[in-house]
Scaffold this motif. Structure first.
Motif, PDB file in Angstrom:
ATOM      1  N   PRO A 201      -8.058  -4.367   6.997  1.00 33.67           N
ATOM      2  CA  PRO A 201      -7.310  -4.399   8.417  1.00 33.67           C
ATOM      3  C   PRO A 201      -7.665  -3.076   9.001  1.00 33.67           C
ATOM      4  CG  PRO A 201      -5.686  -3.872   6.596  1.00 33.67           C
ATOM      5  CD  PRO A 201      -6.981  -3.888   6.044  1.00 33.67           C
ATOM      6  N   PRO A 202      -7.535  -3.052  10.454  1.00 33.59           N
ATOM      7  CA  PRO A 202      -7.569  -1.728  11.436  1.00 33.59           C
ATOM      8  C   PRO A 202      -6.794  -0.805  10.385  1.00 33.59           C
ATOM      9  CG  PRO A 202      -6.960  -3.439  12.738  1.00 33.59           C
ATOM     10  CD  PRO A 202      -6.716  -4.108  11.155  1.00 33.59           C
ATOM     11  N   TYR A 203      -7.404   0.348  10.311  1.00 31.24           N
ATOM     12  CA  TYR A 203      -6.499   1.469   9.609  1.00 31.24           C
ATOM     13  C   TYR A 203      -5.834   2.423  10.664  1.00 31.24           C
ATOM     14  CZ  TYR A 203     -10.505   1.144   6.427  1.00 31.24           C
ATOM     15  OH  TYR A 203     -11.537   0.800   5.410  1.00 31.24           O
ATOM     16  N   ALA A 204      -4.925   2.999  10.307  1.00 30.46           N
ATOM     17  CA  ALA A 204      -4.035   3.955  11.236  1.00 30.46           C
ATOM     18  C   ALA A 204      -4.960   5.225  11.295  1.00 30.46           C
ATOM     19  CB  ALA A 204      -2.888   4.109  10.431  1.00 30.46           C
ATOM     20  N   LEU A 205      -5.876   5.200  12.045  1.00 26.55           N
ATOM     21  CA  LEU A 205      -6.747   6.106  12.452  1.00 26.55           C
ATOM     22  C   LEU A 205      -6.335   7.010  13.613  1.00 26.55           C
ATOM     23  CD1 LEU A 205     -10.382   4.500  12.309  1.00 26.55           C
ATOM     24  CD2 LEU A 205      -9.118   5.816  10.487  1.00 26.55           C
ATOM     25  N   HIS A 206      -6.581   8.421  13.521  1.00 28.54           N
ATOM     26  CA  HIS A 206      -6.225   9.532  14.422  1.00 28.54           C
ATOM     27  C   HIS A 206      -7.124   8.935  15.810  1.00 28.54           C
ATOM     28  CE1 HIS A 206      -4.563  12.670  16.360  1.00 28.54           C
ATOM     29  NE2 HIS A 206      -5.672  13.557  16.277  1.00 28.54           N
ATOM     30  N   PHE A 207      -8.388   8.923  15.492  1.00 25.36           N
ATOM     31  CA  PHE A 207      -9.491   8.407  16.523  1.00 25.36           C
ATOM     32  C   PHE A 207      -9.751   7.136  16.373  1.00 25.36           C
ATOM     33  CE2 PHE A 207     -10.352  12.770  15.422  1.00 25.36           C
ATOM     34  CZ  PHE A 207     -10.205  13.471  16.588  1.00 25.36           C
ATOM     35  N   LYS A 208      -9.314   6.173  17.349  1.00 27.08           N
ATOM     36  CA  LYS A 208      -9.299   4.854  17.341  1.00 27.08           C
ATOM     37  C   LYS A 208     -10.841   4.329  17.637  1.00 27.08           C
ATOM     38  CE  LYS A 208      -4.515   4.890  18.048  1.00 27.08           C
ATOM     39  NZ  LYS A 208      -4.231   5.893  17.008  1.00 27.08           N
ATOM     40  N   LYS A 209     -11.087   2.964  16.710  1.00 31.40           N
ATOM     41  CA  LYS A 209     -12.067   2.292  16.865  1.00 31.40           C
ATOM     42  C   LYS A 209     -12.042   1.697  18.144  1.00 31.40           C
ATOM     43  CE  LYS A 209     -13.971   3.093  12.468  1.00 31.40           C
ATOM     44  NZ  LYS A 209     -15.232   3.740  12.205  1.00 31.40           N
TER      45      LYS A 209
END
Ligand SMILES: C[S@@+](CC[C@H](N)C(=O)[O-])C[C@H]1O[C@@H](n2cnc3c(N)ncnc32)[C@H](O)[C@@H]1O
Length: 329
Positions: free
Chosen positions: A64-72
């Motif tokens: 799934p989409p991860y909880a990234l600091h820099f968004k995709k």
């Protein structure tokens, strides 16, 4: 313990009957496209999963989409909200899996904003899935991705206080204690040392660890049992995908699985004819691998553009073009 399983199907040659095709699990919906053994749908995975019958799926492999600091480009959920966001997907996945089914969840780690310390969100997701939804942790695995960039630059490249991250987490979860699994399907080539040992023979003895290695160890069993560090391996299918996207005028998906990841788990955890679902299918590497390995598949993806681009993975069957995606509602 005896567990129930989805009835297995030998795909054989030729087209599948409408009853055997996995799109029969979603009779009220029109897929964006369908192949001999699978179907891709545009829509929200929680909704699409909710339409599948109980216990109808053998394996879910997804990222799934991860909880990234820099968004995709496709958007990522904040760390603070991630567990609550993922819970409805986890509940549906648990419901649709057969009792001997598995859920393989690839989820990347991430740093806390503004500090050189790691977020615990992916461990919290694991705890929620096991302690609240009812999954078992069959085994934790790691995807070795040496191509990851050294990041965050501030901690790794500038201050030099952190090292490069080269693995992603892959939680192998199961619905029961006894998921279907066969490691003889994913053996790797013996090391040179092991090959030498098999030819020259081995004297049974106690190792410094206290383990007694018997002469049985000498038998050639066709290859080594792989470790839980899954290597990136050959990425040819993705270069074909990028080339084909360029030819067809599609933007390629920015965060694709390497072929090895779904390939390993589909071989390890399913048999021919089984049903594999990727609810966050992106470029549909999972569907393409499942099709090649003679499994049936369903792919769900919220972005019509990514679904349309993923058709290029099946261009022999579908041709390439800019067909319109139908959105499931
Ligand atoms: C990390 S990518 C998956 C990439 C995929 N493993 C591959 O090999 O191409 C996550 C995908 O989930 C999709 N997505 C996000 N929210 C979704 C939802 N609610 N339902 C279905 N797909 C969703 C995003 O558009 C994105 O393509």
């Amino acid at each position: 313990m005896q567990v129930t399983a989805v009835e297995r199907l030998d795909l054989g040659p030729g087209p599948l009957s409408a009853r055997d095709h996995p799109s029969s699990l979603l009779p009220s919906l029109e897929p964006a496209y369908q192949t001999r053994a699978g179907a891709a749908y545009v829509g929200d995975a929680a909704h699409l999963l909710s339409l599948l019958p109980d216990g109808s799926v053998n394996l879910i492999v997804t990222s799934p989409p991860y909880a990234l600091h820099f968004k995709k480009a496709y958007g990522n959920v904040d760390k603070a909200d991630y567990v609550a966001w993922f819970r409805p997907f986890g509940e549906q996945i648990h419901r649709v899996l057969a009792d001997d089914g598995s859920f393989v969840l690839n989820i990347g780690g991430s740093y806390n904003p503004g500090a050189p310390t790691r977020s615990l969100y992916h461990f919290k997701v694991l705890l929620m899935l096991c302690e609240e939804v009812g999954f078992r942790l069959a085994q934790e695995c790691f995807w070795h991705n040496p191509a990851k960039l050294p990041a965050p630059a501030e901690w790794v490249n500038v201050r030099r206080q952190r090292i490069k991250d080269a693995v992603e987490y892959v939680w192998w979860l199961s619905k029961s204690d006894w998921p279907k699994a066969d490691n003889t399907k994913v053996l790797t080539e013996y090391s040179l040392d092991m090959k030498r040992l098999l030819t020259r023979g081995y004297k049974a003895k106690r190792r410094p660890s206290g383990h007694v290695i018997t002469a049985k160890f000498r038998q050639d069993r066709g290859g080594s049992i792989p470790s839980n560090l899954i290597d990136r391996g050959n990425n040819e299918s993705n270069s074909d995908y990028i080339r084909a996207c360029a030819e067809a005028g599609h933007e390629p998906h920015p965060a694709r699985f390497p072929r090895t990841l779904p390939d390993f788990f589909v071989r390890f955890l399913t048999m021919e004819g089984d049903i594999v679902v990727d609810p966050f299918s992106g470029s549909n590497m999972t569907g393409a691998v499942a099709e090649e390995l003679g499994r049936r598949w369903l792919g769900f993806e919220i972005s019509p553009e990514y679904v349309m681009a993923s058709r290029v993975r099946f261009k022999e069957q579908l041709g390439v073009g800019r067909a319109q995606a139908r959105v499931a509602s």
